[in-house]
Every structure is written in C-alpha cells, then in structure tokens.
Design a protein around this motif. Structure first.
Motif, PDB file in Angstrom:
ATOM      1  N   ASN A 140       0.966  -1.506   0.088  1.00  0.00           N
ATOM      2  CA  ASN A 140       0.000   0.074   0.048  1.00  0.00           C
ATOM      3  C   ASN A 140       0.900   1.192  -0.050  1.00  0.00           C
ATOM      4  N   GLU A 141       0.776   1.986  -1.128  1.00  0.00           N
ATOM      5  CA  GLU A 141       1.743   3.236  -1.272  1.00  0.00           C
ATOM      6  C   GLU A 141       1.127   4.438  -0.744  1.00  0.00           C
ATOM      7  N   THR A 142      -0.031   4.299   0.045  1.00  0.00           N
ATOM      8  CA  THR A 142      -0.827   5.391   0.674  1.00  0.00           C
ATOM      9  C   THR A 142       0.131   6.378   1.479  1.00  0.00           C
ATOM     10  N   LYS A 143      -0.170   7.820   1.421  1.00  0.00           N
ATOM     11  CA  LYS A 143       0.815   8.717   2.035  1.00  0.00           C
ATOM     12  C   LYS A 143      -0.074   9.031   3.506  1.00  0.00           C
ATOM     13  N   VAL A 144       0.838   9.148   4.558  1.00  0.00           N
ATOM     14  CA  VAL A 144      -0.165   9.676   5.555  1.00  0.00           C
ATOM     15  C   VAL A 144       0.183  11.171   5.822  1.00  0.00           C
ATOM     16  N   VAL A 145      -0.935  11.779   6.093  1.00  0.00           N
ATOM     17  CA  VAL A 145      -0.650  13.317   6.181  1.00  0.00           C
ATOM     18  C   VAL A 145      -0.900  13.787   7.742  1.00  0.00           C
ATOM     19  N   PRO A 146      -0.118  14.747   8.209  1.00  0.00           N
ATOM     20  CA  PRO A 146      -0.206  15.371   9.528  1.00  0.00           C
ATOM     21  C   PRO A 146      -1.449  15.970   9.585  1.00  0.00           C
ATOM     22  N   ALA A 147      -2.524  15.174   9.900  1.00  0.00           N
ATOM     23  CA  ALA A 147      -3.699  15.662   9.923  1.00  0.00           C
ATOM     24  C   ALA A 147      -4.689  16.288  11.198  1.00  0.00           C
ATOM     25  N   ARG A 148      -3.543  16.150  12.370  1.00  0.00           N
ATOM     26  CA  ARG A 148      -4.169  16.856  13.518  1.00  0.00           C
ATOM     27  C   ARG A 148      -3.453  17.998  13.596  1.00  0.00           C
ATOM     28  N   GLU A 152       0.587  20.355   6.550  1.00  0.00           N
ATOM     29  CA  GLU A 152       1.856  19.810   6.331  1.00  0.00           C
ATOM     30  C   GLU A 152       2.721  20.897   7.209  1.00  0.00           C
ATOM     31  N   LYS A 153       2.315  21.949   7.171  1.00  0.00           N
ATOM     32  CA  LYS A 153       3.018  23.059   7.783  1.00  0.00           C
ATOM     33  C   LYS A 153       2.669  23.094   9.453  1.00  0.00           C
ATOM     34  N   GLN A 154       1.490  22.933   9.702  1.00  0.00           N
ATOM     35  CA  GLN A 154       1.016  23.210  11.140  1.00  0.00           C
ATOM     36  C   GLN A 154       0.527  21.923  11.640  1.00  0.00           C
ATOM     37  N   GLY A 155       0.462  20.808  11.076  1.00  0.00           N
ATOM     38  CA  GLY A 155      -0.185  19.762  11.608  1.00  0.00           C
ATOM     39  C   GLY A 155       0.948  18.808  12.404  1.00  0.00           C
ATOM     40  N   ALA A 156       0.285  17.767  12.996  1.00  0.00           N
ATOM     41  CA  ALA A 156       1.046  16.681  13.697  1.00  0.00           C
ATOM     42  C   ALA A 156       0.574  15.456  13.149  1.00  0.00           C
ATOM     43  N   PRO A 167       9.773  13.494  18.444  1.00  0.00           N
ATOM     44  CA  PRO A 167       9.057  14.803  18.161  1.00  0.00           C
ATOM     45  C   PRO A 167       8.333  14.791  16.780  1.00  0.00           C
ATOM     46  N   ASN A 168       7.653  15.693  16.453  1.00  0.00           N
ATOM     47  CA  ASN A 168       6.600  15.654  15.315  1.00  0.00           C
ATOM     48  C   ASN A 168       7.554  15.368  14.097  1.00  0.00           C
ATOM     49  N   GLU A 169       8.479  16.344  14.070  1.00  0.00           N
ATOM     50  CA  GLU A 169       9.264  16.183  12.565  1.00  0.00           C
ATOM     51  C   GLU A 169       9.951  14.924  12.351  1.00  0.00           C
ATOM     52  N   LYS A 170      10.252  14.013  13.718  1.00  0.00           N
ATOM     53  CA  LYS A 170      10.607  12.432  13.381  1.00  0.00           C
ATOM     54  C   LYS A 170       9.602  11.778  13.016  1.00  0.00           C
ATOM     55  N   LEU A 171       8.237  11.901  13.637  1.00  0.00           N
ATOM     56  CA  LEU A 171       7.182  11.143  13.318  1.00  0.00           C
ATOM     57  C   LEU A 171       6.706  11.169  11.868  1.00  0.00           C
ATOM     58  N   LYS A 172       7.081  12.198  11.340  1.00  0.00           N
ATOM     59  CA  LYS A 172       6.945  12.457   9.862  1.00  0.00           C
ATOM     60  C   LYS A 172       7.518  11.663   8.999  1.00  0.00           C
ATOM     61  N   GLN A 173       8.786  11.245   9.410  1.00  0.00           N
ATOM     62  CA  GLN A 173       9.629  10.300   8.822  1.00  0.00           C
ATOM     63  C   GLN A 173       9.407   8.881   9.227  1.00  0.00           C
ATOM     64  N   LYS A 174       9.157   8.832  10.606  1.00  0.00           N
ATOM     65  CA  LYS A 174       8.953   7.067  10.961  1.00  0.00           C
ATOM     66  C   LYS A 174       7.709   6.523  10.732  1.00  0.00           C
ATOM     67  N   TYR A 175       6.555   7.555  10.856  1.00  0.00           N
ATOM     68  CA  TYR A 175       5.292   7.062  10.835  1.00  0.00           C
ATOM     69  C   TYR A 175       4.797   7.265   9.217  1.00  0.00           C
ATOM     70  N   GLN A 176       5.807   6.904   8.499  1.00  0.00           N
ATOM     71  CA  GLN A 176       5.599   6.819   6.985  1.00  0.00           C
ATOM     72  C   GLN A 176       6.658   5.652   6.330  1.00  0.00           C
ATOM     73  N   THR A 177       5.859   5.357   5.018  1.00  0.00           N
ATOM     74  CA  THR A 177       6.715   4.346   4.411  1.00  0.00           C
ATOM     75  C   THR A 177       7.922   5.099   3.750  1.00  0.00           C
ATOM     76  N   SER A 214      -4.139   9.429   3.908  1.00  0.00           N
ATOM     77  CA  SER A 214      -4.340   8.800   4.985  1.00  0.00           C
ATOM     78  C   SER A 214      -4.269   9.338   6.382  1.00  0.00           C
ATOM     79  N   ILE A 215      -4.869   8.943   7.195  1.00  0.00           N
ATOM     80  CA  ILE A 215      -4.868   9.325   8.510  1.00  0.00           C
ATOM     81  C   ILE A 215      -4.168   8.315   9.646  1.00  0.00           C
TER      82      ILE A 215
END
Length: 359
Positions: free
Chosen positions: A59-67, A141-145, A158-168, A180-181
C-alpha cells in the motif's frame, strides 16, 4: 464471535513506543502453517522465507499530518483531526474535535485561513474551506502533527521525526484529493536493503493505494456484526497493475499481501469484479473504489496466499482478518496463541512494533 479468540493481555514492555533503528532491524515472527513451525528472525532476512515464485503487493498511501490545533473566534483552542481519507465534494471535509463546537462556528489556522462548521452527525462534523484542497494539505503539512494512535501519545519522538518514522519509504508523493490518517504499518519495516535482496531473488512488487481512516482503530460494534460490514474506505488500483497481479496469480506465483489494508483492497476488488473488469466510482472528479468489506472467519480468500502483518490491538477487526486467514489456511494455532508466544519472546506490538509473516 468468540471473543476469546481476539483478546489477550499485553505487558507494557511489549508496546513499542519507537520504531526499530534501522527500521528493517525489527524482529520477524514466521509461522509456517504447512510444516507447523515457528521461526524468529530479523526483518532484513524476509527474503529467506518468501518462495522464489512469489510477488509482493504493498500500500503506497501517504499519511498526512492531519491533527492540528485551530482557534475559535472566541480565542479558545481546538484540536482537530481532518479525515482527509474521505474528502467530500465542494471543498468539504469531515473532522473530529477534542472539545465542544457547534454548527456555524469558524475555526482558524495560525493566520487568516479558516473553515466553517456546516453540519454535525454524532461526534463527526463537516466543515467547508474557502480555499483549494492543495492549500488545505499545505496548511496541514506546515501546522499539523502526525495522527498517531492514542497508544503512542507518549512516544518520545518529536513531530518532525514522526513525519519520517510514521511513513513508508515508498509512499506515493503526489497531489491527491485523498490521503491517509493512519499508516499501513506492515510496510514501515521495509528499507532499500530489503527491497534489493528481494530483487536479487527476482521477487517483484506492485502497489495499490487504500486511504486508511479511523476505522482501522475502531472497536468492533454490534452493528458491524449484525450487518457484516465494516467502516467504509476508498482505494485505487491502476488497471494495468490489477491485470499484472492477475497474470502473476494465474502463472502460479504466490501473492504476498503486505498488511491488512492490502488484503482488504485485493479481496474487495476480486469480489466486486468477478469478471475481472474494473468498475470505478467518481469522487471529487477522480476515480476510486469504495469498500465496507468485513473479513472475519470463515472467509474464502481468493487473492492472498501469504500475509505479512504487524501485531494488532485486542478485539479489533484486524485481528479478526488475520484469524480468518489462519483458519482459511488450515492453521492448527489460533492468532492469540501466536501472540502469546510472541509476547513471551519479547516481540514488540502495534504500529512501531515487530512483524509477523504467515506462510
């Protein structure tokens, strides 16, 4: 439903709060059903356990920092989760909030951009934004977690690390009307090293896109059991990819589904298109499929031969799907038995946890 098949106790030490480093060094639990054997290994040796005559679907979906934290006109703050996996027409999107709001409210981003609350259904609100969808994704992308599950709320990342680690590492980085959320967590283990070793074994890979929503973590309800339907999700599979998958299957190769989202995608598509012709729906001027498929025992799997998955929450629909696969394959052990073996051997569970391969 026999609830004992889907319930277990997880010690706190087995809940992974951070991913393995590197990500492919996570542990791999292999259950060989035919030979009734269990192996413990590392994920970077995945190629050892897959037959040469097999292929992957991911599944190649992208997770967005939607919170994101928005501001009410009164000045109060509201934590908002944008359900970007199911965008509506006319620049509308569903949200979930952490405190009371009402229809007619305006919720502001850090500057002047805002959304209008236009309707409510139970705990879900529908909001309208007066700018483009591209700008909404830009603001998130700019303001979300990252919308990590509640059990990861005290992760030290931290959130910047999560943007990498919680993403394929292979997510589709392309502008879409949906995203995706939640992550397709079985895919988080993959690295370039793993893919290279699979290529050397001539194991091909194909990509589908299911937009993961809150339903992934929602407990099973009586309504689900009564209707035999689950939360609705949207997905996309290119016609050429679908035809390639069917050709690989027809040639005798084993289909390795990477994660429950891939299982749901492929089995939904096969059930919907028994004549092997793709029928699509239109949403936001783009073509998608929709599925409310609820996979639980007994289930006749028509596409998936081998399953790679993570360790899932108790009494979840994901556990029911994996148990259905075990029973379909004629396994002597139930999923909870396998989970208890994993716990005793210090496997880590959930989104950042280890992987299980069922062959």
């Amino acid at each position: 439903m026999n609830s004992s098949l889907y319930n277990y106790l997880l010690p706190a030490k087995n809940l992974a709060k951070v991913p393995a480093l590197p990500r492919d060094s996570s542990k791999l639990f292999v259950y060989d059903i035919k030979n009734e054997k269990i192996f413990f290994d590392r994920f970077y040796y995945l190629d050892r356990y897959l037959p040469k005559q097999s292929f992957l679907v991911l599944n190649e979906t992208k997770v967005v920092p939607a919170r994101v934290i928005l501001r009410k006109e009164s000045g109060g703050k509201v934590v908002v989760l944008f359900l970007v996996n199911e965008m509506e027409e006319d620049n509308k999107v569903k949200i979930i909030v952490d405190r009371k709001i009402k229809v007619g409210d305006k919720l502001f981003f850090k500057e002047s951009d805002f959304v209008d609350v236009v309707s409510q259904e139970k705990n879900i609100f529908l909001v309208r934004f007066n700018f483009s969808k591209d700008k909404l994704f830009f603001l998130l992308e700019k303001q979300g977690a990252m919308p990590i599950p509640l059990y990861l709320k005290d992760t030290p990342l931290p959130n910047e690390k999560l943007k990498q680690k919680y993403q394929t590492i292979f997510f589709k980085n392309k502008k879409e009307d949906l995203a995706s959320i939640a992550a397709p967590t079985a895919s988080l283990h993959f690295t370039k090293r793993v893919f290279k070793k699979l290529e050397q074994k001539r194991i091909k890979r194909y990509f589908v896109n299911l937009y993961v929503g809150m339903g992934t973590f929602t407990p099973i309800t009586e309504e689900n059991l009564k209707t035999k339907k689950l939360h609705q999700e949207y997905y996309q599979v290119e016609e050429k990819v679908w035809q390639n998958i069917l050709e690989e299957k027809n040639s005798g190769k084993k289909l390795v589904a990477v994660g429950t989202t891939v299982v749901r995608t492929l089995e939904s598509l096969k059930l919907k298109n028994k004549n092997e012709k793709i029928k699509m729906i239109k949403k936001n001027e783009k073509s998608f499929f929709e599925t409310d498929l609820f996979i639980f025992p007994p289930f006749n799997f028509q596409m998936v031969d081998i399953l790679l998955t993570n360790f899932h929450l108790p009494k979840s629909s994901l556990m029911m799907l994996v148990e259905a696969f075990l029973q379909f394959k004629g396994a002597k052990k139930h999923l909870v038995e396998l989970y208890n073996i994993a716990i005793k051997n210090d496997f880590r569970f959930y989104s950042f946890g280890d992987a299980m391969l069922i062959i």
